[in-house]
Scaffold this active site. Sequence first.
Site, PDB file in Angstrom:
ATOM      1  N   ASP A   1      40.855  58.095  39.280  1.00  0.00           N
ATOM      2  CA  ASP A   1      40.445  57.557  40.580  1.00  0.00           C
ATOM      3  C   ASP A   1      39.032  57.007  40.381  1.00  0.00           C
ATOM      4  OD1 ASP A   1      40.164  56.772  43.189  1.00  0.00           O
ATOM      5  OD2 ASP A   1      40.814  58.668  44.078  1.00  0.00           O
TER       6      ASP A   1
HETATM    7  C1  BGC Z   1      40.564  56.090  46.450  1.00  0.00           C
HETATM    8  C2  BGC Z   1      41.746  55.439  45.746  1.00  0.00           C
HETATM    9  C3  BGC Z   1      41.494  53.960  45.616  1.00  0.00           C
HETATM   10  C4  BGC Z   1      40.188  53.735  44.871  1.00  0.00           C
HETATM   11  C5  BGC Z   1      39.835  52.271  44.690  1.00  0.00           C
HETATM   12  C6  BGC Z   1      39.230  55.707  45.855  1.00  0.00           C
HETATM   13  O1  BGC Z   1      38.191  56.035  46.722  1.00  0.00           O
HETATM   14  O2  BGC Z   1      40.720  57.483  46.434  1.00  0.00           O
HETATM   15  O3  BGC Z   1      42.924  55.687  46.464  1.00  0.00           O
HETATM   16  O4  BGC Z   1      42.565  53.349  44.956  1.00  0.00           O
HETATM   17  O5  BGC Z   1      39.131  54.323  45.611  1.00  0.00           O
HETATM   18  O6  BGC Z   1      39.487  51.692  45.903  1.00  0.00           O
END
Ligand code: BGC
Length: 793
Positions: free
Chosen positions: A233
């Site tokens: 993530d």
């Molecule tokens: C989220 C993800 C997301 C990523 C990119 C993170 O804060 O948990 O679900 O894909 O950011 O935006």
Amino acid sequence: MVDHTGDPQRAEGIWADEAMARLSTEQKAALLYGAGPWQVRPPEPLRLHDLVMTDGPNGARGVTFHTELGLCFPCETALAATWDPDLVREVAAAMGAEARSKGASVLLAPAVNLHRNPLAGRNFECFSEDPELSAQMTAAYVAGVQSQAVACCVKHLVCNDQESARHTVSSKVGDAALRELYLAPFEAAVRVGAWSIMAAYNKLNGEYVTEHPWLLTTLLRDEWAWDGVVVSDWYATQSTAKALTAGLDLEMPGPSQLRGDKLLKALEAGELGIEDIDRSARRVLHLLHRTQQTGKTAPPSDPSGLIREAGARGIVLLKNDGVLPLAVTPGTVVAVIGSGADAGQPQGGGSCQVNPPHVADPLSAIKARLAPDATVRFARGWADQTRPRPLTAPDVTIEYRRRGAPDSEVLATEHAVSLSLSWLTPVLPGYESGELAIRVRARIIPTKTGAHQLTLAAIGHGVLALDGEVLLDQRFPGGRGVIFDLGRITQRADIFLEAGRPADLVIDYEPRPESSLLRLQAGLIPPAPDPAAAVWLATVADLAIVVAEHPHGVETEGHDRPHLGFDPEQDRLISEVCAANPRTVVVVNTGGPVAMPWQDQAAAIVQLWYPGQELGESLADVLTGAVNPSGKLPLTFPVRAQDAPSWPYYPGTEEEVRYGEGLAMGYRGHTAPPLFPFGFGLSYAAFRLGEASVQTTAAGYTVTVPVTNISDRDGREVVQLYARLADDRPFLELKAFASVHVPAGQTVPAVLTVPASGLRTWSSAGWNYLSGPVQARIGTSSADLPVTVLLGA
Ligand code: BGC
């Protein structure tokens, strides 16, 4: 070497071997981290396109937060409420095509965490509280997106089921609940061949997921034999050697914080081996290869019809005393009320947000549908005064300069589609955030006359002027926590606006140097409406429709909801409108359950979810009966948040949340009567289930149930099968379901398949496959299961 066998897997292996042989260690290592916020750059010798990623799951935003328009699809909870994997596959294929059209080859979706607690901020992004429904939806979604040669990045592995303390908390989960509930959708994704999985921020049983060898290697690779890529993530990587050796293939986003040179140094120091780099590099190459393929299935050329259909099919009719479907005759007066009525929320908040090209609002759609017979009148009645909605403008221009440089020295100019702006650093390649000055210009056109509040939130320093007058000067030193909760740093200025009279807005913004995610948002709080006018309108109308919603940003990534209720003022308005007009339909435009103190008063209650950009049209389809509602709740609507079985343990501390309810999560452990049970949803038709027959095969059980439509209206019913696997286990566990369309007066068989693997339980000795007899109950909601069968008798 050329492959002559025609075996794609072997051809792929040969291609990867040859590609690996052409790369230096540095080049292989460069495959293991982002080159930018949303991309991985394959080394020169390979002559491949970048691996470009875009957020999902309710659309494909593209590789910036604010410069591209993107189709807004129904949120995952709305999709799950259709209980129709075929429809979800079709919708997901359209999303894959949308990602492709933006040059992206990885869609960061679907989110498959379970709705463990009704207050969790990202529930709307996830399918369901139930593992079987989630697993089937996941499989359909992945198959749909990947049919376009776009990879799914299935997220967030695992037990990332709340926003509270999401970066630090360890989810303490027993093995049975982990295997049977929380891992089930990921296992389904692996079974259908998902090409990537995202490792979550949180820890699992004391170890960060991004450096969890059991999860990332023993389970994913050794046990599940999965060959995809594990992506971190965003900013979730915790270490260099430990994360890579545990099985985290790709650090995102770039520029890298823990790989790059650090990876090569760790290699030199013997903290990791070349085989660790090779293994992950080969997987990333494999992903690149897979997503450069063509062979797409043809998506619908304009998916808005599909979005509208899916939005309508997800709507759940929770109560109806006969007022629906709407029947109007010449002269009927319909009062449309509520802050959601002339706008409506197509989507929830956070990284999943897209910038839809348009949003069909309920008021216009209802007016158009009931014309020319009915007169539709509107009164807002309530509008949140606490959280601004981001301003929109036809053209927002962003100019980037070096700080202190004259106005003429513009480094770059960009156009945005709203005044909610976000950047992952570097904001401008080659420049530190602290060196940049950003000027945002827009001409806003007010839609209402009256006293408004103009608002500004900036991570860094922002100065806002309207028609040349400085109104707001806001500084915020930063911190991760506010990224999705700008309400905490929002400043306001009182202004008077006239509908239709344009005003020029200029914001000068100096981003905070140290933040990796920057935000700037200008918003507007409209004049407070008069609730008495709305109640009066309801009194004189023949029927009333109230569209109720949360304030902007209540259901979002970044924080959980504080409570189950709507704003008390809005509840009061609903209750007074219901009292004024006994024929009141309450439409609930939320991603999750709300307390409904006016439940008994309302003539009908419609759960709209976040149904995507065709919101008003999908709603009008159901209200008018053009679509006979068939959605079923994919989660329990409790009376009180405290009734959820996870409540005593939720949200835990900054360090730990114990999943103390074990297998008894959601409806499986609900002891208090719910407001509306899992699997529940009404129709304008009526159905009767006949006697079930069971066929046992080597693969499992096929249960056939005749469904008779005993009404004069065609409709769709979702037949659900729940089993009780042992005396010491939950009383109900969903094991199969089927959505069937049944014409009026006819009987259609619903065929439910329970694979042998559906009747398994986890114990310390591993999976235990039950051969029966297992008692199963069948019906149209978890609280209405009139048909009983024995499986394996
Ligand atoms: C989220 C993800 C997301 C990523 C990119 C993170 O804060 O948990 O679900 O894909 O950011 O935006």
